[in-house]
Design an enzyme around this catalytic site. Structure first.
Site, PDB file in Angstrom:
ATOM      1  N   ALA A   1       0.824  -1.208   0.000  1.00  0.00           N
ATOM      2  CA  ALA A   1       0.000   0.000   0.000  1.00  0.00           C
ATOM      3  C   ALA A   1       0.858   1.257   0.000  1.00  0.00           C
ATOM      4  CB  ALA A   1      -0.914   0.001   1.222  1.00  0.00           C
TER       5      ALA A   1
ATOM      6  N   GLU B   1       1.748  -6.130   7.710  1.00  0.00           N
ATOM      7  CA  GLU B   1       0.717  -5.140   8.012  1.00  0.00           C
ATOM      8  C   GLU B   1       0.496  -4.883   9.494  1.00  0.00           C
ATOM      9  OE1 GLU B   1      -0.422  -6.481   3.824  1.00  0.00           O
ATOM     10  OE2 GLU B   1       0.542  -7.330   5.595  1.00  0.00           O
TER      11      GLU B   1
ATOM     12  N   GLY C   1       0.649  -5.685   0.459  1.00  0.00           N
ATOM     13  CA  GLY C   1      -0.207  -5.811  -0.710  1.00  0.00           C
ATOM     14  C   GLY C   1       0.524  -6.294  -1.939  1.00  0.00           C
TER      15      GLY C   1
ATOM     16  N   GLU D   1       0.502  -9.911  -1.608  1.00  0.00           N
ATOM     17  CA  GLU D   1      -0.876 -10.366  -1.795  1.00  0.00           C
ATOM     18  C   GLU D   1      -1.251 -10.422  -3.275  1.00  0.00           C
ATOM     19  OE1 GLU D   1      -3.470  -9.157   2.011  1.00  0.00           O
ATOM     20  OE2 GLU D   1      -2.372  -7.476   1.144  1.00  0.00           O
TER      21      GLU D   1
END
Length: 267
Positions: A73, A141, A118, A121
């Site tokens: 992110a 995170e 992310g 991910e």
């Protein structure tokens, strides 16, 4: 090889005769492909377009940054957000991760350098992860006060088991390439700088197979996850029926018996 741009930060390149391999390129090098609102929206749009393209048989997710696949992110952008801004952004960022996850054809991630939060991910949303020896992966995170929200809490346990996923998510630790391969966090480990080349080669091999078969096999595997065996076998049977009476099945059998390469009708 053609190329199409989605916004400023995402490109799609076509490879091979017929453009059956689509390379989905993260192209925000100044920010190590950090997932901003704009990048997320463009990635979701690109995945939607690829999902509708019947010529696409395999997708490879790559990065233009030399030292990173994607660092997750965009925390600089989020630092200026109000709570209302964050709520508005959520459907956009979620759309990027689910867009990759729901691609109807096999997807291969080509990972080098940092694939964190992310970024990892996005790789987890693919079916196979090819990584070079510079790769560093992880879901950090909880160290910044959130949780993996791009599918990590669900996809990582399915990949490596609940206990291993818990250790990795709760400690927020980064895992270098060799250990990542040992733990099953990545699937194929290649020499430095060869992740994209090897992933594209794998995708080319995949794309030589029946497009009807590829889509049906992926659908059966994805829909069958989490079901008991009996229910999973019903999912498999339904997927088998979509292939068994297809033009691809008829062509595949004919090509085998005639000892020639198949010319898939794709239906």
């Amino acid at each position: 090889m053609g190329e199409e741009r989605f916004g400023e930060f995402v490109r799609v390149r076509r490879h091979g005769d017929g453009g059956h391999v689509a390379e989905l390129v993260l192209d925000r090098p100044k920010a190590m492909n950090a997932v901003s609102t704009e990048l997320a929206r463009s990635l979701g749009d690109a995945c939607a377009a690829l999902g509708q393209d019947r010529d696409v048989r395999a997708v490879v997710l790559t990065s233009t940054h030399e030292r990173a696949f994607c660092v997750g992110a965009d925390l600089k952008e989020r630092n200026s957000f109000t709570d209302a801004d964050l709520r508005r952004q959520r459907p956009v960022t979620r759309g990027a991760y689910t867009g990759v996850l729901e691609l109807p054809v096999p997807a291969v991630a080509a990972v080098h350098g940092f694939a964190l939060g992310g970024g990892y991910e996005l790789a987890l949303a693919c079916d196979v992860i090819v990584a070079d020896r510079t790769a560093v992966v992880g879901l950090p995170e909880v160290s910044v006060g959130v949780i993996p929200g791009g599918g990590g809490t669900q996809l990582l346990p399915r990949r490596v088991g609940a206990a291993r996923a818990a250790e990795l998510i709760f400690t927020a630790r980064r895992v270098a390439a060799a250990e990542a391969r040992e733990l099953g966090l990545v699937d194929v480990l290649v020499d430095e700088g060869r992740d994209r080349e090897e992933a594209l080669a794998m995708a080319a091999g995949i794309a030589a197979n029946s497009p009807v078969g590829l889509r049906a096999a992926k659908r059966a595997m994805r829909l069958g996850q989490g079901l008991d065996l009996r229910a999973g076998l019903e999912v498999e049977d339904a997927a088998w029926r979509t292939t068994a009476f297809s033009g691809d099945r008829a062509e595949g059998v004919a090509a085998f018996n005639e000892k020639r390469a198949a010319r898939w009708p794709g239906e």
